[in-house]
Scaffold this active site. Structure first.
Site, PDB file in Angstrom:
ATOM      1  N   LYS A 186       2.090  17.538 -10.983  1.00  0.00           N
ATOM      2  CA  LYS A 186       3.483  17.057 -11.025  1.00  0.00           C
ATOM      3  C   LYS A 186       4.424  18.131 -10.472  1.00  0.00           C
ATOM      4  O   LYS A 186       5.380  17.817  -9.750  1.00  0.00           O
ATOM      5  CB  LYS A 186       3.879  16.689 -12.457  1.00  0.00           C
ATOM      6  CG  LYS A 186       3.180  15.471 -13.039  1.00  0.00           C
ATOM      7  CD  LYS A 186       3.514  14.146 -12.368  1.00  0.00           C
ATOM      8  CE  LYS A 186       4.944  13.730 -12.503  1.00  0.00           C
ATOM      9  NZ  LYS A 186       5.198  12.419 -11.836  1.00  0.00           N
ATOM     10  N   ASP A 190       0.857  -1.184   0.000  1.00  0.00           N
ATOM     11  CA  ASP A 190       0.000   0.000   0.000  1.00  0.00           C
ATOM     12  C   ASP A 190       0.896   1.239   0.000  1.00  0.00           C
ATOM     13  O   ASP A 190       1.458   1.614   1.028  1.00  0.00           O
ATOM     14  CB  ASP A 190      -0.921  -0.032   1.231  1.00  0.00           C
ATOM     15  CG  ASP A 190      -1.801   1.208   1.303  1.00  0.00           C
ATOM     16  OD1 ASP A 190      -1.710   2.063   0.390  1.00  0.00           O
ATOM     17  OD2 ASP A 190      -2.573   1.319   2.280  1.00  0.00           O
ATOM     18  N   TYR A 232      -0.170   9.650 -11.721  1.00  0.00           N
ATOM     19  CA  TYR A 232      -1.414   9.747 -12.476  1.00  0.00           C
ATOM     20  C   TYR A 232      -1.011  10.338 -13.819  1.00  0.00           C
ATOM     21  O   TYR A 232      -0.624  11.502 -13.890  1.00  0.00           O
ATOM     22  CB  TYR A 232      -2.423  10.652 -11.757  1.00  0.00           C
ATOM     23  CG  TYR A 232      -3.778  10.631 -12.414  1.00  0.00           C
ATOM     24  CD1 TYR A 232      -4.821   9.880 -11.876  1.00  0.00           C
ATOM     25  CD2 TYR A 232      -4.013  11.338 -13.589  1.00  0.00           C
ATOM     26  CE1 TYR A 232      -6.061   9.833 -12.503  1.00  0.00           C
ATOM     27  CE2 TYR A 232      -5.250  11.291 -14.228  1.00  0.00           C
ATOM     28  CZ  TYR A 232      -6.265  10.550 -13.669  1.00  0.00           C
ATOM     29  OH  TYR A 232      -7.490  10.500 -14.286  1.00  0.00           O
ATOM     30  N   THR A 233      -1.031   9.526 -14.893  1.00  0.00           N
ATOM     31  CA  THR A 233      -0.442   9.975 -16.163  1.00  0.00           C
ATOM     32  C   THR A 233      -1.482  10.202 -17.271  1.00  0.00           C
ATOM     33  O   THR A 233      -1.098  10.524 -18.388  1.00  0.00           O
ATOM     34  CB  THR A 233       0.602   8.948 -16.670  1.00  0.00           C
ATOM     35  OG1 THR A 233      -0.028   7.664 -16.738  1.00  0.00           O
ATOM     36  CG2 THR A 233       1.815   8.873 -15.772  1.00  0.00           C
ATOM     37  N   THR A 259       7.899  15.849 -15.329  1.00  0.00           N
ATOM     38  CA  THR A 259       7.479  15.983 -16.736  1.00  0.00           C
ATOM     39  C   THR A 259       7.794  17.343 -17.357  1.00  0.00           C
ATOM     40  O   THR A 259       7.866  18.353 -16.649  1.00  0.00           O
ATOM     41  CB  THR A 259       5.950  15.742 -16.793  1.00  0.00           C
ATOM     42  OG1 THR A 259       5.471  16.042 -18.098  1.00  0.00           O
ATOM     43  CG2 THR A 259       5.204  16.633 -15.818  1.00  0.00           C
ATOM     44  N   TYR A 288      -2.626  17.919 -14.738  1.00  0.00           N
ATOM     45  CA  TYR A 288      -1.509  16.966 -14.660  1.00  0.00           C
ATOM     46  C   TYR A 288      -0.199  17.726 -14.395  1.00  0.00           C
ATOM     47  O   TYR A 288       0.538  17.392 -13.464  1.00  0.00           O
ATOM     48  CB  TYR A 288      -1.423  16.173 -15.973  1.00  0.00           C
ATOM     49  CG  TYR A 288      -0.156  15.350 -16.126  1.00  0.00           C
ATOM     50  CD1 TYR A 288       0.055  14.199 -15.361  1.00  0.00           C
ATOM     51  CD2 TYR A 288       0.832  15.729 -17.045  1.00  0.00           C
ATOM     52  CE1 TYR A 288       1.220  13.450 -15.504  1.00  0.00           C
ATOM     53  CE2 TYR A 288       2.002  14.979 -17.191  1.00  0.00           C
ATOM     54  CZ  TYR A 288       2.188  13.846 -16.422  1.00  0.00           C
ATOM     55  OH  TYR A 288       3.346  13.115 -16.556  1.00  0.00           O
TER      56      TYR A 288
HETATM   57  N1  LIG Z   1       4.520   8.573 -20.277  1.00  0.00           N
HETATM   58  C1  LIG Z   1       5.084   9.724 -20.645  1.00  0.00           C
HETATM   59  O1  LIG Z   1       5.095  10.076 -21.827  1.00  0.00           O
HETATM   60  C2  LIG Z   1       5.740  10.628 -19.616  1.00  0.00           C
HETATM   61  C3  LIG Z   1       6.215  11.870 -20.034  1.00  0.00           C
HETATM   62  C4  LIG Z   1       6.843  12.705 -19.103  1.00  0.00           C
HETATM   63  C5  LIG Z   1       6.981  12.294 -17.790  1.00  0.00           C
HETATM   64  N2  LIG Z   1       6.483  11.090 -17.405  1.00  0.00           N
HETATM   65  C6  LIG Z   1       6.633  10.708 -15.993  1.00  0.00           C
HETATM   66  O2  LIG Z   1       7.354   9.501 -15.930  1.00  0.00           O
HETATM   67  C7  LIG Z   1       6.895   8.713 -14.826  1.00  0.00           C
HETATM   68  C8  LIG Z   1       6.495   7.327 -15.319  1.00  0.00           C
HETATM   69  O3  LIG Z   1       5.424   7.455 -16.239  1.00  0.00           O
HETATM   70  P1  LIG Z   1       4.833   6.184 -16.994  1.00  0.00           P
HETATM   71  O4  LIG Z   1       4.279   6.640 -18.294  1.00  0.00           O
HETATM   72  O5  LIG Z   1       5.788   5.057 -16.944  1.00  0.00           O
HETATM   73  O6  LIG Z   1       3.595   5.827 -16.052  1.00  0.00           O
HETATM   74  P2  LIG Z   1       2.525   4.661 -16.267  1.00  0.00           P
HETATM   75  O7  LIG Z   1       2.920   3.733 -17.351  1.00  0.00           O
HETATM   76  O8  LIG Z   1       1.167   5.314 -16.363  1.00  0.00           O
HETATM   77  O9  LIG Z   1       2.644   3.844 -14.922  1.00  0.00           O
HETATM   78  C9  LIG Z   1       2.097   4.311 -13.760  1.00  0.00           C
HETATM   79  C10 LIG Z   1       2.288   3.250 -12.689  1.00  0.00           C
HETATM   80  O10 LIG Z   1       1.684   3.754 -11.515  1.00  0.00           O
HETATM   81  C11 LIG Z   1       0.874   2.728 -10.964  1.00  0.00           C
HETATM   82  N3  LIG Z   1      -0.260   3.323 -10.256  1.00  0.00           N
HETATM   83  C12 LIG Z   1      -1.127   4.238 -10.731  1.00  0.00           C
HETATM   84  N4  LIG Z   1      -2.040   4.524  -9.788  1.00  0.00           N
HETATM   85  C13 LIG Z   1      -1.745   3.757  -8.706  1.00  0.00           C
HETATM   86  C14 LIG Z   1      -2.301   3.602  -7.412  1.00  0.00           C
HETATM   87  N5  LIG Z   1      -3.381   4.308  -7.046  1.00  0.00           N
HETATM   88  N6  LIG Z   1      -1.723   2.740  -6.568  1.00  0.00           N
HETATM   89  C15 LIG Z   1      -0.649   2.026  -6.941  1.00  0.00           C
HETATM   90  N7  LIG Z   1      -0.059   2.127  -8.137  1.00  0.00           N
HETATM   91  C16 LIG Z   1      -0.605   2.996  -9.012  1.00  0.00           C
HETATM   92  C17 LIG Z   1       0.382   1.928 -12.154  1.00  0.00           C
HETATM   93  O11 LIG Z   1      -0.021   0.673 -11.681  1.00  0.00           O
HETATM   94  P3  LIG Z   1      -1.303  -0.089 -12.304  1.00  0.00           P
HETATM   95  O12 LIG Z   1      -0.813  -0.670 -13.607  1.00  0.00           O
HETATM   96  O13 LIG Z   1      -1.636  -1.109 -11.275  1.00  0.00           O
HETATM   97  O14 LIG Z   1      -2.360   0.943 -12.523  1.00  0.00           O
HETATM   98  C18 LIG Z   1       1.642   1.903 -13.019  1.00  0.00           C
HETATM   99  O15 LIG Z   1       2.502   0.868 -12.616  1.00  0.00           O
HETATM  100  C19 LIG Z   1       5.757   9.514 -14.191  1.00  0.00           C
HETATM  101  O16 LIG Z   1       6.263  10.264 -13.139  1.00  0.00           O
HETATM  102  C20 LIG Z   1       5.304  10.450 -15.308  1.00  0.00           C
HETATM  103  O17 LIG Z   1       4.736  11.627 -14.792  1.00  0.00           O
HETATM  104  C21 LIG Z   1       5.864  10.241 -18.281  1.00  0.00           C
END
Ligand SMILES: NC(=O)c1ccc[n+]([C@@H]2O[C@H](COP(=O)([O-])OP(=O)(O)OC[C@H]3O[C@@H](n4cnc5c(N)ncnc54)[C@H](OP(=O)(O)O)[C@@H]3O)[C@@H](O)[C@H]2O)c1
Length: 287
Positions: free
Chosen positions: A134, A41, A66-67, A106, A130
């Site tokens: 962040k 948790d 939260y993405t 981000t 978002y």
């Molecule tokens: N994706 C992009 O293009 C991008 C761009 C810039 C920055 N970033 C940053 O990079 C980081 C990683 O992003 P990402 O795209 O890899 O994220 P992601 O694929 O959306 O993964 C988010 C993770 O968080 C978990 N999660 C979400 N809500 C949860 C909750 N309530 N309790 C427990 N686990 C929870 C999800 O688990 P579940 O699968 O169980 O939901 C998943 O493992 C983040 O900080 C994001 O802001 C991402």
């Protein structure tokens, strides 16, 4: 050789970046733990602290966020819970236990009014829930006296094991003759595997504070999509359109290229161009 470092990767079981980090850390012989939401948790600081103690964790990597950028406009509370409250809580645990916290943020903390790459010192002005959530997460952690905190702002991720913009474009391109993709938003496409490797380089240099980290070069969503389609050998025409022709709930910055010079100066490594990384991703996917 066994590496004494022991990482807890939050989001490592299912997240896009988290899974890449787990595989890169394991390749470097770290002992890695990636409990899913049913196993730990993340909002219970005592549970996290006890996990850290029992498993002798040296580094917490927080990739949980939260993405869903558009949905965040309507789920503000949940977005702030994951993007501000969670890092604050993890920061408290890491400080108490005197271990490293590596947290990701981000390019959407910027408003995109510049037309040269953003440095970590540039003024932030997020345009979306978002981006705001962040930024508040970053601000709740940043403290110049804390030398075990690393915040990495990254952008436009693509990589294996989870759907992402490039994967969606390739799926669509298989069945469509044309795709319309936004051309007036420009950013820094980034391969999760490269980002994970470069994160490790920062750790090796005991980096702390705020860094920008992405692959080199820049692209619009349309350019990224066209290159992916071409590279996958698909015959789909990618047409440029404007953001106003593709309305979305959240406002995105028109320009959010990241300046990674501080990473380059510290590690001596210039991130490889996103086009090269994209080829690796697509060939690996097809292989
Ligand atoms: N994706 C992009 O293009 C991008 C761009 C810039 C920055 N970033 C940053 O990079 C980081 C990683 O992003 P990402 O795209 O890899 O994220 P992601 O694929 O959306 O993964 C988010 C993770 O968080 C978990 N999660 C979400 N809500 C949860 C909750 N309530 N309790 C427990 N686990 C929870 C999800 O688990 P579940 O699968 O169980 O939901 C998943 O493992 C983040 O900080 C994001 O802001 C991402």
């Amino acid at each position: 050789m066994n590496n004494p470092e022991r990482g807890l990767v939050l989001g490592g079981k299912t997240g896009l970046l988290g899974q890449a980090l787990v595989s890169v850390l394991a390749n470097e012989n770290w002992t890695v733990f990636a409990p899913g939401r049913e196993e730990l948790d993340i909002f219970n600081s005592e549970e996290i602290a006890s996990f850290v103690e029992k498993k002798k964790i040296t580094h917490i990597f927080n990739t949980v966020a939260y993405t869903r950028v558009d949905q965040a406009e309507e789920e503000k509370e949940l977005a702030f819970q994951l993007n501000r409250r969670l890092p604050t809580l993890l920061g408290n645990v890491a400080r108490k236990k005197d271990i490293y916290l590596v947290h990701y943020s981000t390019d959407f903390v910027f408003d995109g009014k510049k037309n040269t790459p953003y440095t970590p010192q540039d003024k932030t002005n997020p345009l979306s829930v978002y981006g705001k959530s962040k930024l508040e997460g970053e601000n709740s952690l940043l403290d110049k006296t804390w030398n075990k905190l690393l915040i990495i702002r990254t952008a436009w991720l693509f990589g294996p094991n989870k759907t992402n913009f490039v994967a969606r474009i390739l799926e669509l391109a298989q069945n469509k003759e044309t795709l319309n993709v936004v051309h007036d938003q420009v950013g820094s496409p980034t391969y999760t595997i490269d980002l994970a490797n470069y994160t490790l380089e920062l750790i090796k240099k005991a980096a702390h504070g705020l860094y920008h980290l992405s692959n080199s070069g820049q692209a619009s969503w349309c350019e990224l999509a066209s290159e992916a389609v071409k590279c996958a050998g698909l015959h789909c025409r990618v047409n440029p359109i404007t953001s106003s022709e593709y309305p979305q709930k959240a406002v995105r910055p028109p320009y959010s290229v990241l300046d990674c010079s501080e990473f380059i100066d510290l590690t001596g490594i210039k991130p490889r161009p996103w086009i090269q990384a994209l080829r690796d991703y697509i060939f690996r996917k097809q292989g």
